[in-house]
Design a protein around this motif. Structure first.
Motif, PDB file in Angstrom:
ATOM      1  N   ALA A   1       0.831  -1.208   0.000  1.00  0.00           N
ATOM      2  CA  ALA A   1       0.000   0.000   0.000  1.00  0.00           C
ATOM      3  C   ALA A   1       0.864   1.256   0.000  1.00  0.00           C
ATOM      4  O   ALA A   1       0.552   2.233  -0.689  1.00  0.00           O
ATOM      5  N   ALA A   2       1.954   1.238   0.747  1.00  0.00           N
ATOM      6  CA  ALA A   2       2.850   2.402   0.810  1.00  0.00           C
ATOM      7  C   ALA A   2       3.477   2.670  -0.553  1.00  0.00           C
ATOM      8  O   ALA A   2       3.532   3.822  -1.006  1.00  0.00           O
ATOM      9  N   GLU A   3       3.941   1.622  -1.216  1.00  0.00           N
ATOM     10  CA  GLU A   3       4.536   1.783  -2.549  1.00  0.00           C
ATOM     11  C   GLU A   3       3.518   2.348  -3.546  1.00  0.00           C
ATOM     12  O   GLU A   3       3.825   3.248  -4.325  1.00  0.00           O
ATOM     13  N   ILE A   4       2.302   1.819  -3.510  1.00  0.00           N
ATOM     14  CA  ILE A   4       1.248   2.291  -4.413  1.00  0.00           C
ATOM     15  C   ILE A   4       0.916   3.751  -4.123  1.00  0.00           C
ATOM     16  O   ILE A   4       0.794   4.571  -5.044  1.00  0.00           O
ATOM     17  N   ALA A   5       0.789   4.092  -2.854  1.00  0.00           N
ATOM     18  CA  ALA A   5       0.436   5.455  -2.455  1.00  0.00           C
ATOM     19  C   ALA A   5       1.488   6.462  -2.911  1.00  0.00           C
ATOM     20  O   ALA A   5       1.165   7.481  -3.533  1.00  0.00           O
ATOM     21  N   VAL A   6       2.749   6.184  -2.618  1.00  0.00           N
ATOM     22  CA  VAL A   6       3.824   7.113  -2.960  1.00  0.00           C
ATOM     23  C   VAL A   6       3.981   7.220  -4.476  1.00  0.00           C
ATOM     24  O   VAL A   6       4.096   8.326  -5.021  1.00  0.00           O
ATOM     25  N   ARG A   7       3.962   6.098  -5.176  1.00  0.00           N
ATOM     26  CA  ARG A   7       4.087   6.115  -6.630  1.00  0.00           C
ATOM     27  C   ARG A   7       2.922   6.881  -7.269  1.00  0.00           C
ATOM     28  O   ARG A   7       3.120   7.692  -8.175  1.00  0.00           O
ATOM     29  N   SER A   8       1.726   6.666  -6.773  1.00  0.00           N
ATOM     30  CA  SER A   8       0.555   7.353  -7.325  1.00  0.00           C
ATOM     31  C   SER A   8       0.650   8.859  -7.112  1.00  0.00           C
ATOM     32  O   SER A   8       0.360   9.638  -8.018  1.00  0.00           O
ATOM     33  N   ALA A   9       1.063   9.254  -5.922  1.00  0.00           N
ATOM     34  CA  ALA A   9       1.216  10.690  -5.644  1.00  0.00           C
ATOM     35  C   ALA A   9       2.284  11.284  -6.559  1.00  0.00           C
ATOM     36  O   ALA A   9       2.090  12.350  -7.148  1.00  0.00           O
ATOM     37  N   ARG A  10       3.405  10.606  -6.691  1.00  0.00           N
ATOM     38  CA  ARG A  10       4.507  11.110  -7.506  1.00  0.00           C
ATOM     39  C   ARG A  10       4.131  11.190  -8.987  1.00  0.00           C
ATOM     40  O   ARG A  10       4.507  12.121  -9.679  1.00  0.00           O
ATOM     41  N   ASP A  11       3.364  10.228  -9.474  1.00  0.00           N
ATOM     42  CA  ASP A  11       3.046  10.146 -10.905  1.00  0.00           C
ATOM     43  C   ASP A  11       1.817  10.942 -11.328  1.00  0.00           C
ATOM     44  O   ASP A  11       1.545  11.052 -12.519  1.00  0.00           O
ATOM     45  N   THR A  12       1.067  11.480 -10.386  1.00  0.00           N
ATOM     46  CA  THR A  12      -0.149  12.225 -10.722  1.00  0.00           C
ATOM     47  C   THR A  12       0.181  13.674 -11.046  1.00  0.00           C
ATOM     48  O   THR A  12       0.764  14.371 -10.222  1.00  0.00           O
ATOM     49  N   PRO A  13      -0.177  14.130 -12.234  1.00  0.00           N
ATOM     50  CA  PRO A  13       0.013  15.548 -12.550  1.00  0.00           C
ATOM     51  C   PRO A  13      -0.876  16.390 -11.626  1.00  0.00           C
ATOM     52  O   PRO A  13      -2.086  16.172 -11.553  1.00  0.00           O
ATOM     53  N   THR A  14      -0.274  17.313 -10.886  1.00  0.00           N
ATOM     54  CA  THR A  14      -1.019  18.089  -9.897  1.00  0.00           C
ATOM     55  C   THR A  14      -0.305  19.403  -9.614  1.00  0.00           C
ATOM     56  O   THR A  14       0.913  19.515  -9.826  1.00  0.00           O
ATOM     57  N   ASN A  15      -1.050  20.352  -9.095  1.00  0.00           N
ATOM     58  CA  ASN A  15      -0.468  21.605  -8.620  1.00  0.00           C
ATOM     59  C   ASN A  15      -0.141  21.546  -7.132  1.00  0.00           C
ATOM     60  O   ASN A  15       0.377  22.519  -6.579  1.00  0.00           O
TER      61      ASN A  15
END
Length: 171
Positions: free
Chosen positions: A132-146
């Motif tokens: 879950a931690a890997e998915i969470a961090v990767r998703s946050a890092r890979d999501t285009p966001t301001n």
């Protein structure tokens, strides 16, 4: 974007938005959900009831996210997201990743620059912590966001260590 793991209480975070690991009813529950509703006060529950009577009469779906007031929390908003229940017979990693992506999209619509996330789905929904931690961090890092600052706020040592390792691994 800066991503960090911190040990602490998510209800005490002075950020623009706190993410709530909600259940689909949006009407409170245990764990992070219960803590956010208790500390934030009745304004959050009132806003969630309004969402249920209008946009989400059947509840919020897994992987979706929606914002309400933060009530008495030191944040401006609560972004509610529903994580998947872990089952070894089905890969639900994309649903878990969607929780973080959709929460960041909602944060963007609010103009939030700082967001605090809990360890979504790792409690009663039984998602394995390291995965879950890997998915969470990767998703946050890979999501285009301001959003400029993502903070994973972990209540216990085991969660903090798993998220710290995931953050370090992603750098």
């Amino acid at each position: 974007m800066r991503i960090a793991a911190v040990r602490g209480d998510i209800t005490e975070q002075e950020v623009d938005a706190v993410v709530n690991a909600a259940n689909s009813s949006l009407l409170g529950g245990g764990g992070v959900d219960g803590a956010i509703h208790r500390r934030g006060g009745p304004e959050i529950l009132e806003a969630c009831r309004e969402l249920r009577s209008t946009r989400y009469p059947d509840g919020l779906g897994v992987g979706q996210a929606v914002a309400t007031t933060a009530g008495k929390l030191p944040a401006r908003w609560v972004i509610h997201t529903v994580g998947p229940t872990f089952t070894p017979s089905e890969d639900r990693s994309e649903l878990l990743a969607a929780c973080f992506r959709e929460s960041l999209k909602v944060a963007d619509t609010l103009g939030a620059s700082t967001v605090a996330f809990p360890a979504v789905s790792t409690g009663v929904y039984r998602y394995p912590l390291a995965e879950a931690a890997e998915i969470a961090v990767r998703s946050a890092r890979d999501t285009p966001t301001n959003v400029e600052n993502v903070r994973f706020v972990l209540f216990d040592t085991e969660s903090y260590e798993a998220f710290t390792a995931a953050v370090q691994h992603s750098e």
